[in-house]
Design an enzyme around this catalytic site. Structure first.
Site, short mmCIF file in Angstrom:
data_model
loop_
_atom_site.label_atom_id
_atom_site.label_comp_id
_atom_site.label_asym_id
_atom_site.label_seq_id
_atom_site.Cartn_x
_atom_site.Cartn_y
_atom_site.Cartn_z
CG HIS A 122 -1.79 1.24 1.27
ND1 HIS A 122 -3.02 1.31 0.64
CD2 HIS A 122 -1.58 2.47 1.84
CE1 HIS A 122 -3.55 2.52 0.85
NE2 HIS A 122 -2.69 3.24 1.57
CB CYS A 123 1.94 3.49 -2.64
SG CYS A 123 3.02 4.92 -2.90
N GLY A 124 1.46 4.97 0.51
CA GLY A 124 0.87 6.14 1.14
C GLY A 124 0.96 7.38 0.30
CG ASP A 127 -5.19 7.57 -0.15
OD1 ASP A 127 -5.08 6.71 0.72
OD2 ASP A 127 -6.24 8.22 -0.36
CG ASN A 128 -4.50 2.95 -5.61
OD1 ASN A 128 -5.27 2.14 -5.10
ND2 ASN A 128 -4.38 3.08 -6.92
#
Length: 315
Positions: A122-124, A127-128
């Site tokens: 999950h890439c902060g 946000d996805n």
């Protein structure tokens, strides 16, 4: 409560922070650096290259943010794109949240509340989730932003070097606040440039740091892509190795206990975990060669509309 909302709940704070940092850097670049850079004798094509790199990076960011990572649904959860290795991924396992069979290499993201095919992380910043369907857009995002910051770093360096040559700073004589004269030193020149060309120096330092971080990050993900590994799988392999190490220690301790106290009741060990996964390239079950691995990134395996062993079902 603060820690829970920061790390356990999906929110766009990191994405906004990234947009703010890069956006601020772009604004200051075109305000305080680019006009001076274009007066330093460079070719006119930079009038196109500079804004184009910003547009391309911005578009790749939006696409990566909005792209579907490969969400597991009722229509595709039984499709066996990858085989179960029965060490990290097991057949007929249900996601306790989604209540669907978990395809091999998938994972449930607690932040986005969905299972994702070939889940990476999950890439902060986006946000996805990053998974099978949008991994190529994630790599494009890294590549375009690396080029954007690398281009900005180079233009700042070119401008500062041009100023040093034109003003002959390395041969200049400087005067201190006390009226003392002294010849130029590297530290003196840096101080002068920092005072007179603060924007260019700040942009050079900021974008240079971003270039170093993104280069390392992109290189790591290109390595994973070439091996057909995911970030999630590297963690799972490490966790399985730790489980086997702990089990070996407990087994050894039990043998010592039995030797020392043969008349005492024998404690029982829990079931042994699966044997450690050999993560070398030649033994990794999902490694199909560099070219085929990269092809899977560009053209992800198509999820057919037919359920395994069943009838066709619309996706």
């Amino acid at each position: 409560k603060v820690e829970y909302h920061l790390f356990e709940v999906r929110h766009p704070l990191m994405k906004w922070a990234y947009m703010g940092l890069i956006g601020t850097a772009v604004v200051f670049y075109f305000w305080g650096v680019f006009p001076l850079f274009m007066r330093s004798g460079v070719a006119d094509f930079h009038y196109v290259t500079a804004p184009s790199s910003v547009v391309v990076a911005g578009v790749s960011f939006i696409v990566a943010c909005r792209s579907d990572p490969g969400t597991v649904t009722e229509a595709n959860h039984l499709v066996q794109t990858y085989k179960y290795d029965k060490k990290l991924f097991f057949p007929d396992q249900k996601c306790v949240t989604c209540q669907t069979i978990k395809p091999a290499r998938s994972k449930h993201c607690r932040l986005c509340n969905r299972c994702v095919m070939k889940f990476d992380h999950h890439c902060g910043w986006l946000d996805n989730d990053v998974g099978e369907a949008n991994y190529k857009w994630f790599l494009l995002f890294l590549t375009t932003h690396l080029f954007l910051c690398g281009y900005g770093t180079w233009t700042c360096w070119h401008l500062l070097s041009y100023i040093c040559r034109k003003a002959k700073l390395w041969e200049a004589t400087f005067v201190s606040s006390k009226g003392e004269k002294f010849q130029a030193t590297p530290w003196t020149v840096i101080q002068y440039l920092g005072q007179e060309y603060t924007c260019a120096c700040g942009e050079f330092l900021f974008m240079g740091c971003v270039v170093v971080m993104m280069t390392c990050f992109l290189a790591y993900h290109l390595y994973l892509s070439a091996c057909n590994f995911t970030t999630n799988e590297t963690f799972k392999v490490s966790d399985l190795q730790d489980l086997n190490h702990d089990y070996s220690e407990r087994k050894e301790a039990l043998q010592k206990y039995i030797t020392l106290y043969p008349d005492q009741p024998r404690p029982t060990l829990p079931p042994a975990p699966p044997s450690p996964v050999n993560s070398s390239l030649s033994k990794w079950p999902y490694n199909n060669g560099v070219l085929q691995n990269l092809k899977e990134i560009v053209i992800p395996p198509t999820v057919p509309k037919k359920r395994v062993g069943g009838k066709k079902k619309k996706a």
